[in-house]
Design an enzyme around this catalytic site. Structure first.
Site, PDB file in Angstrom:
ATOM      1  N   TYR A 288       0.855  -1.186   0.000  1.00  0.00           N
ATOM      2  CA  TYR A 288       0.000   0.000   0.000  1.00  0.00           C
ATOM      3  C   TYR A 288       0.890   1.235   0.000  1.00  0.00           C
ATOM      4  O   TYR A 288       1.749   1.400   0.861  1.00  0.00           O
ATOM      5  CB  TYR A 288      -0.884  -0.012   1.246  1.00  0.00           C
ATOM      6  CG  TYR A 288      -2.080   0.901   1.151  1.00  0.00           C
ATOM      7  CD1 TYR A 288      -3.309   0.420   0.727  1.00  0.00           C
ATOM      8  CD2 TYR A 288      -1.986   2.244   1.503  1.00  0.00           C
ATOM      9  CE1 TYR A 288      -4.419   1.253   0.656  1.00  0.00           C
ATOM     10  CE2 TYR A 288      -3.079   3.084   1.431  1.00  0.00           C
ATOM     11  CZ  TYR A 288      -4.299   2.578   1.002  1.00  0.00           C
ATOM     12  OH  TYR A 288      -5.390   3.406   0.923  1.00  0.00           O
ATOM     13  N   TYR A 338      -5.571   4.386  -7.928  1.00  0.00           N
ATOM     14  CA  TYR A 338      -5.797   4.425  -6.479  1.00  0.00           C
ATOM     15  C   TYR A 338      -7.152   3.805  -6.171  1.00  0.00           C
ATOM     16  O   TYR A 338      -8.194   4.452  -6.263  1.00  0.00           O
ATOM     17  CB  TYR A 338      -5.734   5.864  -5.980  1.00  0.00           C
ATOM     18  CG  TYR A 338      -5.956   6.011  -4.483  1.00  0.00           C
ATOM     19  CD1 TYR A 338      -5.173   5.305  -3.580  1.00  0.00           C
ATOM     20  CD2 TYR A 338      -6.925   6.871  -3.980  1.00  0.00           C
ATOM     21  CE1 TYR A 338      -5.349   5.447  -2.208  1.00  0.00           C
ATOM     22  CE2 TYR A 338      -7.111   7.030  -2.615  1.00  0.00           C
ATOM     23  CZ  TYR A 338      -6.331   6.312  -1.729  1.00  0.00           C
ATOM     24  OH  TYR A 338      -6.512   6.451  -0.381  1.00  0.00           O
TER      25      TYR A 338
END
Length: 390
Positions: A288, A338
């Site tokens: 992440y 994203y």
């Protein structure tokens, strides 16, 4: 993971909608499209689905009513899961346990978001929200008015403690853009240099524009089922060998760990222990990366390098194409798209299947996936492989 080998969980389907500046569809519509794509990818029908787990970027945009939109009758498992960027890993872990226990046979996990609005810049997607009043308003009054500012504070603490530099953070952005150049789904594919990173404008010092993730509209879903069911399906199964969560619960006050340790330090080792593996066994890491700093901290907390050595490790070239540890091989959230925790998860599935094309990592026996939620408070880790437990 214990229990019948036939019931052990695998990811058998992956659905990715159009991604990026795609307008005219709501988050719920993106979610429905992603579910349909994932089910078709697996070679299943919507009528085969008996479990649905949802997560949304915009609160309330995608919830349990997605069942009605997809006309899925008689589900055995239905829930909304919210731990922010850690939600994708949490959904897969819950789906895996449900499949292992026989609670459901085909569980779809989905995330979708549509914060971008046509004619407005990306910055408008997350602005305009009211600030807290009263005692709670002291934090924004001190200047911490956005997530960018809080992560900048965390990054600065790491820099002051360990000597981490902005150029070292830039090396992460450069490496991931090199991977993105080989990903046809990536929003940003033009190569960049550390000089480009340094020249990009400040967002919240010490974070430059190229330290920060993209903003994207779209949706991603995965299908979790049992190993025996997957053996009859269209795609090579991706085995879920381990999973874990960690929630440090920072109090937004003085805390000696803030900026230096995240919940990855808890979730990473626990997931590897479940898989019966060590960090040295990992071939690919999909991390992440809402910010370059987040990826750097996760590398340290997982144990790929010692605490405080993330900067030199990134600057060594280890993370990019040809490096010793392929990281975020699709470009990550910095350069690809994203979609919260679904960004690293989707690329992990692609790599474990061997479907990465030009960006396929040379080894893919063990793929480690991270999800970071909140302000370094929540974390989920998955260990995936094209091979079942030995």
């Amino acid at each position: 993971m214990t229990g019948s080998a036939a019931r052990r969980p695998v990811i058998a389907g992956l659905g990715i909608t159009e991604m990026g500046k795609v307008y005219g569809r709501s988050a719920a519509q993106f979610a429905a499209d992603a579910v349909r794509l994932a089910v078709a990818d697996a070679g299943l029908e919507l009528s085969d689905v008996d479990g649905l787990l949802t997560n949304t970027g915009t609160p309330g945009a995608v919830g349990v009513d997605l069942q009605s939109q997809l006309q899925l009758p008689d589900l055995r498992l239905l829930s909304e899961i919210q731990s922010f960027g850690a939600s994708a890993g949490a959904m897969v872990s819950h789906a895996s346990m449900a499949v292992q226990a026989g609670m459901a046979d085909v569980v779809v996990c989905v995330f979708a978001d549509a914060p971008l609005r046509e004619g407005e810049g990306s910055a408008a997607a997350y602005t305009g929200r009211g600030l807290p009043t009263g005692f709670a308003g002291l934090v924004p009054a001190a200047g911490l008015t956005s997530v960018n500012a809080v992560y900048a504070l965390a990054a600065r603490r790491h820099m002051e403690t360990y000597g981490t530099t902005s150029e070292q953070l830039g090396a992460i952005a450069v490496a991931q853009r090199a991977w993105a150049a080989m990903n046809p789904l990536a929003q940003m594919r033009e190569p960049i240099t550390v000089d480009d990173h340094q020249a990009s404008r400040w967002i919240a010092e010490p974070l430059h524009l190229l330290d920060c993730c993209l903003v994207s509209n779209g949706g991603i879903a995965v299908v979790v089922t049992s190993a025996d069911r997957a053996a009859q399906l269209r795609q090579p199964p991706v085995h879920v060998l381990g999973f874990a969560q960690g929630h440090v619960g920072y109090p937004n006050a003085r805390d000696e760990r803030f900026g230096l340790v995240s919940a990855a330090a808890q979730a990473g080792p626990a997931a590897l222990k479940m898989a019966g593996l060590d960090i040295s066994d990992v071939d690919v890491a999909e991390l992440y990366d809402c910010y370059t700093y987040t990826a750097l901290l996760t590398l340290e907390d997982y144990g790929f390098c010692a605490k405080g050595e993330g900067g030199p490790f990134a600057a060594s070239g280890a993370l990019g194409p040809g490096g010793s540890l392929p990281v975020n091989t699709g470009g990550g959230q910095l350069s690809s798209y994203y979609m919260w925790g679904m960004t690293p998860l989707s690329e992990a599935v692609i790599q474990a299947r061997g479907h990465g094309g030009l960006r396929q990592a040379p080894r893919n026996d063990v793929v480690l996936v991270s999800g970071n939620g909140g302000l370094l408070s929540h974390h989920a880790t998955l260990v995936l492989s094209p091979h079942p437990h030995s």
